[in-house]
Design an enzyme around this catalytic site. Structure first.
Site, PDB file in Angstrom:
ATOM      1  N   HIS A 151     -55.020  55.970  13.164  1.00 10.74           N
ATOM      2  CA  HIS A 151     -55.675  54.765  13.667  1.00 10.74           C
ATOM      3  C   HIS A 151     -54.696  53.876  14.420  1.00 10.74           C
ATOM      4  O   HIS A 151     -54.963  52.702  14.647  1.00 10.74           O
ATOM      5  CB  HIS A 151     -56.317  53.998  12.508  1.00 10.74           C
ATOM      6  CG  HIS A 151     -57.395  54.774  11.824  1.00 10.74           C
ATOM      7  ND1 HIS A 151     -58.722  54.692  12.186  1.00 10.74           N
ATOM      8  CD2 HIS A 151     -57.338  55.690  10.818  1.00 10.74           C
ATOM      9  CE1 HIS A 151     -59.444  55.495  11.419  1.00 10.74           C
ATOM     10  NE2 HIS A 151     -58.624  56.109  10.582  1.00 10.74           N
ATOM     11  N   GLU A 173     -22.388  43.639   7.185  1.00 10.25           N
ATOM     12  CA  GLU A 173     -23.712  43.300   6.675  1.00 10.25           C
ATOM     13  C   GLU A 173     -23.753  43.397   5.150  1.00 10.25           C
ATOM     14  O   GLU A 173     -24.270  42.503   4.464  1.00 10.25           O
ATOM     15  CB  GLU A 173     -24.770  44.234   7.278  1.00 10.25           C
ATOM     16  CG  GLU A 173     -24.916  44.124   8.789  1.00 10.25           C
ATOM     17  CD  GLU A 173     -24.048  45.109   9.544  1.00 10.25           C
ATOM     18  OE1 GLU A 173     -24.363  45.386  10.706  1.00 10.25           O
ATOM     19  OE2 GLU A 173     -23.045  45.596   8.960  1.00 10.25           O
ATOM     20  N   LYS A 200     -20.344  46.362  17.145  1.00 13.38           N
ATOM     21  CA  LYS A 200     -19.683  45.704  16.010  1.00 13.38           C
ATOM     22  C   LYS A 200     -18.467  44.903  16.470  1.00 13.38           C
ATOM     23  O   LYS A 200     -18.242  43.773  16.036  1.00 13.38           O
ATOM     24  CB  LYS A 200     -19.249  46.744  14.971  1.00 13.38           C
ATOM     25  CG  LYS A 200     -20.380  47.417  14.227  1.00 13.38           C
ATOM     26  CD  LYS A 200     -19.819  48.405  13.215  1.00 13.38           C
ATOM     27  CE  LYS A 200     -20.899  49.104  12.436  1.00 13.38           C
ATOM     28  NZ  LYS A 200     -20.342  50.076  11.463  1.00 13.38           N
ATOM     29  N   LYS A 218     -18.382  52.273   1.564  1.00 10.73           N
ATOM     30  CA  LYS A 218     -17.219  53.144   1.341  1.00 10.73           C
ATOM     31  C   LYS A 218     -15.919  52.349   1.437  1.00 10.73           C
ATOM     32  O   LYS A 218     -15.044  52.463   0.582  1.00 10.73           O
ATOM     33  CB  LYS A 218     -17.224  54.293   2.343  1.00 10.73           C
ATOM     34  CG  LYS A 218     -16.114  55.312   2.119  1.00 10.73           C
ATOM     35  CD  LYS A 218     -16.073  56.371   3.216  1.00 10.73           C
ATOM     36  CE  LYS A 218     -17.295  57.228   3.215  1.00 10.73           C
ATOM     37  NZ  LYS A 218     -17.217  58.339   4.209  1.00 10.73           N
ATOM     38  N   GLU A 220     -28.797  59.328  15.016  1.00  7.67           N
ATOM     39  CA  GLU A 220     -27.373  58.991  14.900  1.00  7.67           C
ATOM     40  C   GLU A 220     -26.520  60.257  14.993  1.00  7.67           C
ATOM     41  O   GLU A 220     -25.384  60.209  15.454  1.00  7.67           O
ATOM     42  CB  GLU A 220     -27.095  58.258  13.586  1.00  7.67           C
ATOM     43  CG  GLU A 220     -25.725  57.596  13.546  1.00  7.67           C
ATOM     44  CD  GLU A 220     -25.560  56.619  12.407  1.00  7.67           C
ATOM     45  OE1 GLU A 220     -25.680  55.398  12.635  1.00  7.67           O
ATOM     46  OE2 GLU A 220     -25.326  57.077  11.265  1.00  7.67           O
ATOM     47  N   GLY A 255     -22.289  58.934   6.131  1.00 11.78           N
ATOM     48  CA  GLY A 255     -23.204  57.953   5.580  1.00 11.78           C
ATOM     49  C   GLY A 255     -24.644  58.421   5.536  1.00 11.78           C
ATOM     50  O   GLY A 255     -25.344  58.227   4.542  1.00 11.78           O
ATOM     51  N   ARG A 256     -25.114  59.069   6.605  1.00  9.97           N
ATOM     52  CA  ARG A 256     -26.514  59.486   6.651  1.00  9.97           C
ATOM     53  C   ARG A 256     -26.778  60.734   5.822  1.00  9.97           C
ATOM     54  O   ARG A 256     -27.918  61.195   5.733  1.00  9.97           O
ATOM     55  CB  ARG A 256     -26.948  59.687   8.094  1.00  9.97           C
ATOM     56  CG  ARG A 256     -26.087  60.620   8.918  1.00  9.97           C
ATOM     57  CD  ARG A 256     -26.409  60.479  10.404  1.00  9.97           C
ATOM     58  NE  ARG A 256     -25.524  61.244  11.273  1.00  9.97           N
ATOM     59  CZ  ARG A 256     -24.324  60.832  11.673  1.00  9.97           C
ATOM     60  NH1 ARG A 256     -23.853  59.657  11.261  1.00  9.97           N
ATOM     61  NH2 ARG A 256     -23.592  61.572  12.486  1.00  9.97           N
TER      62      ARG A 256
END
Length: 543
Positions: A384, A212, A504, A206, A353, A267-268
């Protein structure tokens, strides 16, 4: 004592809990042959069976009363009307506007935002058509064969999950890759697979400053320019999903190929926006619109249905029941379809979050638990791996089993075996196995205690007709609203994420220290020691 714990419904639930712990689901099913009909709900091509829960009609009525006393209806209306319910950032929360299929206006600060939403969708449609039809050419004149989404968090997990889930709808002319981790192995592994002449990078940030994402994007840019030796090539191989036109242009991307989204899109919750460009490229814009339609239909169900017939509300209240009264710390997401293998990771971020908060909407530390640990894996792989702990461990772990009725892959008996396993697991969790039953089977007394299953382990089952863009859209929106409802009841802000900021900020201070020769003195003794140890050994092995 906090306001939540003083609500009459909460206190009534606390008293009710002491009675319900004496009941078993075995007995509840034996006493009520219509339990499935009483505790199941169908709509939007989904079936929710919540009968295998440690509940009675009284339990559910008390939970509904908790929702009423929490003023849930008013909070739902506040979100849908564009009020700034993200109060710590003074923002509206309107991912529902991104998938609004009606002609109804939705306002933020008195301005109808739907024309902007439709404009971006139109821009996406034009771009998707050009790329999928082979008309977008790389700098050397070749058509695109590989699309690489560079993002992190919601800009990665959502698109990656949906592209995987809707693989049967994906064009055969394009390959899709997702890069998120700052670890160089992530970007390098993708660069090793693709051709600079035929690649298209989508940079999803954005602000166009996410460390990153921009680090990975600049690595990809350098790799491209090492091939072309001409900065003009960037515009033919990069587009941006951002609002920072200045930074996008400085990177070398044509701002005509910048796709906007807004600060009222978290964002999510952003896969419904231009962040979903990789989805649209994979499945086509018509299918992307069908996914939006499925989400919108769930929105309307959530907004209009009575709590007693409201899927997101019911799932949320059951989660409250186990998390706060049974002290269940985690919740498992168990999709019985390999196409949904990324769904647990996606919902992990969406939920943890959102509701991983310890301060309420009055700025006070809460005195109750919020935000369960969300985890899971696709069936039957999980059977399993960790189901042993769910069945016989000391933790109570409620679980959602998610199953499509029809598979995209009709190979022999595969799907029926998968379905049988899904149903069997929910039944086994509910029934368990008693000593008496084992003795009837002739099990040796010496091993009998080890083979007893207590049962009475709760689960929900969600069945879809088939994984399609529309049903997937409904499923995702269902969980989004479930998370919102739980945040309302816990009286927290589900739409900020201040907890990720400190790490951060500290990382930005540590980064320049890693290239300095001086002994570190700016941190605690542990962090200083780790930095110095890293620097010392890094220098020794790179001489």
């Amino acid at each position: 004592m906090s306001e939540l714990l003083q609500l009459p419904a909460w206190q009534a639930l606390q008293q009710h809990y002491s009675k319900i712990t004496l009941l078993t689901m075995r007995d509840l099913f034996a006493q009520n042959p219509n339990r499935f009909q009483n505790f199941s709900l169908e709509g939007n091509a989904l079936l929710l069976d919540y009968s295998k829960n440690r509940i009675t009609q009284e339990t559910m009525q008390l939970l509904y009363q908790l929702a009423y006393e929490s003023e849930l209806s008013a909070k739902i209306n506040a979100m849908f009307s564009g009020q700034a319910i993200n109060y710590t950032e003074n923002r509206s929360v309107l991912h529902i506007a991104l998938r609004n299929q009606s002609q109804q206006a939705i306002y933020v600060d008195g301005i109808d935002i739907m024309p902007k939403v439709r404009s971006v969708l139109s821009h996406m449609r034009e771009f998707v058509s050009v790329v999928r039809n082979g008309l977008w050419k790389g700098y050397g004149g070749q058509r695109v064969t590989d699309v690489i989404n560079i993002g992190i968090g919601g800009s990665d997990l959502g698109p990656k999950m949906v592209v995987q889930a809707l693989q049967p709808y994906q064009t055969k002319d394009l390959n899709f890759h997702f890069v998120s981790n700052i670890d160089g192995a992530d970007i390098q592994s993708v660069l090793n697979k693709i051709n600079p002449e035929t690649c298209l990078f989508l940079v999803a940030s954005k602000t166009f400053t996410t460390q990153e994402t921009l680090t990975n994007a600049h690595t990809a840019r350098k790799w491209l320019l090492d091939h072309y030796q001409d900065k003009k090539a960037v515009a033919s191989h990069f587009v941006a999903i951002s609002t920072n036109a200045v930074a996008v242009k400085a990177f070398g991307i044509d701002v005509a190929n910048m796709f906007e989204f807004w600060d009222w899109v978290g964002g999510r919750y952003s896969l419904w926006s231009a962040i979903g460009l990789s989805i649209a490229l994979a499945i086509g814009m018509d299918n992307f619109q069908a996914m939006l339609q499925g989400g919108h239909q769930m929105d309307e169900h959530f907004r209009t249905a009575d709590f007693e017939k409201n899927m997101p509300v019911i799932l949320a209240l059951l989660g409250i029941w186990y998390h706060n009264f049974f002290q269940a710390e985690s919740h498992a997401i168990l999709p019985y379809d390999q196409l949904l293998s990324q769904l647990p990771s996606y919902l992990q971020q969406a939920d943890m979050e959102s509701n991983g908060k310890s301060v309420n909407n009055q700025g006070k530390t809460v005195d109750y638990s919020t935000g369960p640990i969300i985890w899971g894996q696709s069936g039957t792989n999980g059977q399993h791996a960790f189901y042993q702990l769910i069945h016989q461990g000391t933790h109570l772990i409620p679980a959602d089993f998610i199953l499509p009725i029809k598979s995209h892959f009709n190979i022999g008996e595969h799907h029926n075996i998968l379905v049988a396993n899904c149903f069997a697991q929910t039944e086994a969790l509910m029934l368990g196995r008693t000593e008496a039953e084992l003795r009837q089977q002739g099990i040796d007394e010496s091993v009998l205690p080890y083979r007893v299953f207590s049962g009475n382990r709760p689960s929900n089952t969600l069945m879809l007709e088939k994984i399609t863009p529309k049903t997937l859209g409904s499923l995702i929106a269902l969980y989004e609203h479930k998370i919102f409802v739980q945040g309302v009841i816990w009286q927290i802000n589900s739409f900020d994420q201040w907890g990720v900021e400190l790490g951060k900020q500290l990382a930005s201070k540590i980064l320049p220290e890693l290239s300095q020769t001086e002994v570190s003195e700016n941190h605690d003794s542990s962090t200083n020691g780790l930095i110095d140890y890293y620097k010392s050994y890094y220098r020794s092995i790179n001489r």
